[in-house]
Design a protein around this motif. Structure first.
Motif, PDB file in Angstrom:
ATOM      1  N   TYR A 135       2.310  -6.177  -9.999  1.00 27.58           N
ATOM      2  CA  TYR A 135       1.138  -7.007  -9.090  1.00 27.58           C
ATOM      3  C   TYR A 135       0.140  -6.132  -8.982  1.00 27.58           C
ATOM      4  CZ  TYR A 135      -0.664  -9.735  -5.347  1.00 27.58           C
ATOM      5  OH  TYR A 135      -1.688 -10.406  -4.701  1.00 27.58           O
ATOM      6  N   TYR A 136       0.144  -4.923  -8.787  1.00 28.72           N
ATOM      7  CA  TYR A 136      -1.260  -4.168  -8.830  1.00 28.72           C
ATOM      8  C   TYR A 136      -1.964  -4.113 -10.429  1.00 28.72           C
ATOM      9  CZ  TYR A 136      -3.854   0.218  -9.840  1.00 28.72           C
ATOM     10  OH  TYR A 136      -4.974   1.055 -10.454  1.00 28.72           O
ATOM     11  N   VAL A 145      -6.628  -5.861  -5.649  1.00 24.51           N
ATOM     12  CA  VAL A 145      -5.673  -4.602  -5.041  1.00 24.51           C
ATOM     13  C   VAL A 145      -6.387  -3.452  -4.682  1.00 24.51           C
ATOM     14  CG1 VAL A 145      -3.432  -3.348  -5.177  1.00 24.51           C
ATOM     15  CG2 VAL A 145      -3.483  -5.719  -5.881  1.00 24.51           C
ATOM     16  N   THR A 151       5.836  -4.425  -7.486  1.00 18.73           N
ATOM     17  CA  THR A 151       4.724  -3.927  -6.818  1.00 18.73           C
ATOM     18  C   THR A 151       3.723  -3.533  -7.606  1.00 18.73           C
ATOM     19  OG1 THR A 151       6.290  -3.650  -4.799  1.00 18.73           O
ATOM     20  CG2 THR A 151       3.874  -2.637  -4.785  1.00 18.73           C
ATOM     21  N   GLU A 183       0.942  -1.287   0.101  1.00 22.03           N
ATOM     22  CA  GLU A 183      -0.002   0.108   0.006  1.00 22.03           C
ATOM     23  C   GLU A 183       0.901   1.382   0.057  1.00 22.03           C
ATOM     24  OE1 GLU A 183       0.618  -1.261   4.274  1.00 22.03           O
ATOM     25  OE2 GLU A 183      -0.020  -2.406   2.469  1.00 22.03           O
ATOM     26  N   TYR A 204      -7.832  -3.971  -1.532  1.00 15.96           N
ATOM     27  CA  TYR A 204      -6.990  -4.002  -0.479  1.00 15.96           C
ATOM     28  C   TYR A 204      -6.940  -2.468  -0.197  1.00 15.96           C
ATOM     29  CZ  TYR A 204      -2.387  -4.835   1.626  1.00 15.96           C
ATOM     30  OH  TYR A 204      -1.140  -4.973   2.373  1.00 15.96           O
TER      31      TYR A 204
END
Length: 109
Positions: free
Chosen positions: A59-60, A67, A56, A25, A70
């Motif tokens: 991945y998003y 995500v 990262t 995050e 999240y």
């Protein structure tokens, strides 16, 4: 190396970049909400490699819906905690506010 190998999945609401205490995050907020480049994020968090920042973001991009949920939960949790803290400040904060008010009253007199 698999993309997921870059992360530690500690809980559904706690995904960290492997080898760091930094959650995804942190990087994604900078990228999405502050429009920071991966290089600028890397500069702000020097313990991360540029590869980890890009992983990262990737991945998003590959798990956008999950995500996004999240991050929405993380932002809402932070909002609730700030509101709770404002409504129920710890004794030290109340004391500091009292001291500040007393000081201002002395200066005004």
């Amino acid at each position: 190396m698999n993309l997921e190998d870059y992360f530690d999945f500690l809980a559904p609401d706690d995904i960290r970049i492997k080898g760091h205490r930094i959650g995804i995050e942190t990087v994604l907020y900078e990228y999405i909400h502050r429009a920071q480049t991966p290089e600028a994020i890397r500069e702000k968090y020097p313990s991360l490699t540029l590869e980890e920042v890009y992983a990262t973001i990737l991945y998003y991009l590959r798990n956008r819906e999950m995500v996004h949920a999240y991050l929405t939960d993380w932002i809402e949790f932070g909002r609730r905690m700030r509101e709770e803290q404002a409504n129920n400040p710890p004794p030290v904060v109340e004391r500091l506010r009292r001291l500040k008010a007393e000081r201002q009253a002395r200066q005004a007199a």
